[in-house]
Design a protein around this motif. Structure first.
Motif, mmCIF file in Angstrom:
data_model
loop_
_atom_site.group_PDB
_atom_site.id
_atom_site.type_symbol
_atom_site.label_atom_id
_atom_site.label_comp_id
_atom_site.label_asym_id
_atom_site.label_seq_id
_atom_site.Cartn_x
_atom_site.Cartn_y
_atom_site.Cartn_z
ATOM 1 N N TYR A 129 47.420 28.769 45.533
ATOM 2 C CA TYR A 129 48.272 27.939 44.674
ATOM 3 C C TYR A 129 48.413 26.509 45.205
ATOM 4 N N ARG A 142 47.979 33.432 49.005
ATOM 5 C CA ARG A 142 48.545 32.777 47.819
ATOM 6 C C ARG A 142 48.925 31.333 48.125
ATOM 7 N N LYS A 200 42.313 39.914 46.839
ATOM 8 C CA LYS A 200 43.555 40.083 46.053
ATOM 9 C C LYS A 200 43.821 41.516 45.569
ATOM 10 N N ILE A 204 54.178 36.980 47.660
ATOM 11 C CA ILE A 204 53.270 36.214 46.792
ATOM 12 C C ILE A 204 53.956 34.928 46.353
ATOM 13 N N TRP A 258 49.990 35.620 29.709
ATOM 14 C CA TRP A 258 49.361 34.897 30.824
ATOM 15 C C TRP A 258 48.681 33.623 30.355
ATOM 16 N N SER A 308 44.882 38.682 32.961
ATOM 17 C CA SER A 308 44.945 37.272 33.379
ATOM 18 C C SER A 308 43.587 36.602 33.219
ATOM 19 N N PHE A 319 44.489 42.886 36.281
ATOM 20 C CA PHE A 319 44.111 41.482 36.488
ATOM 21 C C PHE A 319 43.177 40.974 35.386
ATOM 22 N N TYR A 341 40.023 36.229 38.722
ATOM 23 C CA TYR A 341 40.584 37.550 38.445
ATOM 24 C C TYR A 341 39.522 38.547 37.968
ATOM 25 N N GLU A 352 49.734 30.606 32.548
ATOM 26 C CA GLU A 352 48.717 29.911 33.345
ATOM 27 C C GLU A 352 48.529 28.460 32.904
#
Ligand code: GLU
Ligand code: ASP
Length: 496
Positions: free
Chosen positions: A40, A36, A136, A165, A305, A444, A441, A78, A309
């Motif tokens: 990220y 992560r 993931k 995470i 999400w 997302s 997922f 995802y 997001e």
């Protein structure tokens, strides 16, 4: 997986050694922490890398296109979880999937670290999409494998893992974002180093800490099936390559076509899942009712999400273009704002956990928690339109507005995200339990596939309309969900 095998796996894992949890949790915690971190960290600067001018070290891509690409990228990352989950189930087990995934992700970040061109960027995207799909969902599955069915530590294990995470997601934008002003490539390089460290920890400690967890292939393809499978995949790849080789030079397959295609897939894939689960002869009547109950929750999760997001796309752009970055005597990097969401998660997750325990039976039902989650998401967008409403769109706004907006979305995230996966596990029919991680997922994925279309409408001039319409819609949907939540609860047939 049969009961016997499950039992054997649990027995092979040292059951103590990490805060009263199996030592394997240490391995998985730090693997996912670094994965992560790299993801990220990379996302915190990628959007700027795409639209900054070439003279500023960027790729000079049109701003709205860059925002769409960010969303498509997130959707694919995802979505590929379905492939990753399938490969673990039928080809090589979860542990190998995590390892191969980590390697692909690291190579993806290395591809970005080498100063290159737009084509290098797309190569990296393919590597990271496939790698994350492998790593993931499977790393989270291994967490579950270490505990016996009735182990009371299971929920706590996922909470600790969730902290990992968010700790990775918190420090990465600060570090990677600080390198951005020297060179984007240096930042991507640090993301690659992070994934490398994660792999080292995984490889060095897995034998001792994970025992048999992750090594079992639940439903392996037979030799013959494997052959058939590889032939089919090769044919599909060749056919797609030929179609693209004809359509692209003819100008019939543009980037926009691709964005639309992923948008359609983002909606079609979960719809197909629901349809198959509902129709399957292996699904019992009670389970069928639960599938129906899950649909409105899934839609709420998609909307949630979609807003959450956009914190990494639209709000990142807002931080860069509309916010005073000289504040309290320091120069803030626009990438640093990406640390706010995970920071608030780390600070508030224990508060929410305490609150739910304290409320006991009086705590909101699962549908009500989803409705609250969506409400706060909508509110976070309504809040961020206020500075323009008060001061117009020509002046830069205080960064505290963004802090407030990220804070509010986290209030919603803590109502929805930690319960989301367990609600999915409980509501999905038994026969589909292996795929539930990927199913969650997909919310997302669908959200970001929709975002790729939405973000095209964003500009400072349309900003108030944009935030108001999306935020308002989320709040209205949340109220509808709240009103029908007793009905949904009834359809859940005893699941709480
Ligand atoms: N931010 C969380 C993570 O990275 C949530 C993922 C999601 O469901 O979108 O694991
Ligand atoms: N809160 C997100 C997830 O739980 C991380 C982020 O958006 O930075 O991990």
């Amino acid at each position: 997986m049969s009961g016997l095998n499950k039992q054997k796996i649990v027995e092979s894992v040292p059951q103590k050694g990490f805060f009263g949890h199996p030592k394997g949790l240490f391995t998985l915690f730090f693997t996912e922490f670094w994965e992560r971190f790299s993801y990220y960290g990379m996302r915190a600067i990628l959007v700027f890398y795409m639209y900054y001018e070439v003279s500023e070290g960027g790729l000079g891509i049109d701003e709205n296109l860059a925002l769409s690409i960010m969303s498509i990228y997130g959707a694919l990352v995802y979505m590929s979880g379905i492939i990753g989950g399938w490969m673990a189930d039928r080809l090589f087990g979860t542990s190998k999937a995590v390892f191969y995934g980590g390697i692909l992700i690291m190579l993806g970040h290395i591809a970005l670290a080498v100063p290159g061109s737009v084509s290098m960027f797309f190569v990296s995207m393919v590597l990271i999409v496939l790698g994350t799909g492998l790593l993931k969902p499977n790393v989270s599955t291994v967490v579950g494998e270490m505990y016996s069915e009735n182990d009371t530590r299971r929920d706590a294990a996922f909470s600790i893992f969730y902290m990992g995470i968010n700790m990775g997601a918190f420090i990465a934008p600060l570090l990677v974002g600080s390198l951005m002003k020297y060179s984007f490539h240096l930042g991507f390089g640090l993301a690659a180093v992070g994934m490398f460290l994660g792999l080292v920890i995984f490889v060095a400690t897995k034998k001792k800490n994970l025992g048999l967890a992750g090594t079992y292939v639940p439903n392996p393809l037979t030799g013959n099936e494997k052959k058939k499978f590889f032939i089919r995949v090769s044919i599909v790849v060749v056919v797609i390559a030929i179609i693209l080789a004809v359509l692209i030079p003819a100008g019939m397959f543009t980037f926009n076509t691709f964005i639309n295609l992923v948008g359609i897939l983002g909606i079609l894939i979960p719809t197909a899942y629901f349809f198959v689960m509902y129709r399957s002869p292996k699904t019992t009547p009670d389970e069928r009712s639960r599938v129906i109950a899950y649909i409105p929750l899934f839609i709420a999760a998609v909307m949630f999400w979609a807003i959450q997001e956009q914190g990494a796309t639209i709000l990142a752009n807002y931080a860069d273009k509309r916010t005073q970055l000289e504040f309290a005597g320091i120069t803030i990097s626009p990438a640093w704002f990406q640390s706010l969401n995970p920071l608030f998660i780390i600070l508030l997750a224990p508060v929410f956990a305490w609150l739910w325990v304290k409320l006991g039976d009086r705590q909101p039902s699962i549908p009500k928690k989803f409705s609250l989650g969506l409400f706060f998401a909508g509110l976070s967008f309504v809040v961020i339109l206020l500075p323009s409403y008060i001061g117009g769109t020509d002046t830069l706004v205080s960064p505290l507005w963004l802090v407030l907006s990220y804070f509010i979305v986290v209030l919603g995230e803590l109502c929805l995200s930690p319960v989301g996966l367990s609600a999915t596990t409980k509501l999905a029919p038994q026969a589909f339990s292996a795929q539930t991680m990927s199913l969650w997922f997909l919310a997302s994925a669908a959200a970001q596939a929709i975002n790729a279309q939405l973000v095209k409408f964003y500009s400072p001039e349309t900003e108030m309309m944009y935030f108001g319409a999306i935020g308002g819609l989320a709040m209205v949907l949340s109220l509808i969900l709240f009103a029908i939540s007793p009905k949904i609860q009834g359809l859940m047939k005893g699941i709480k």
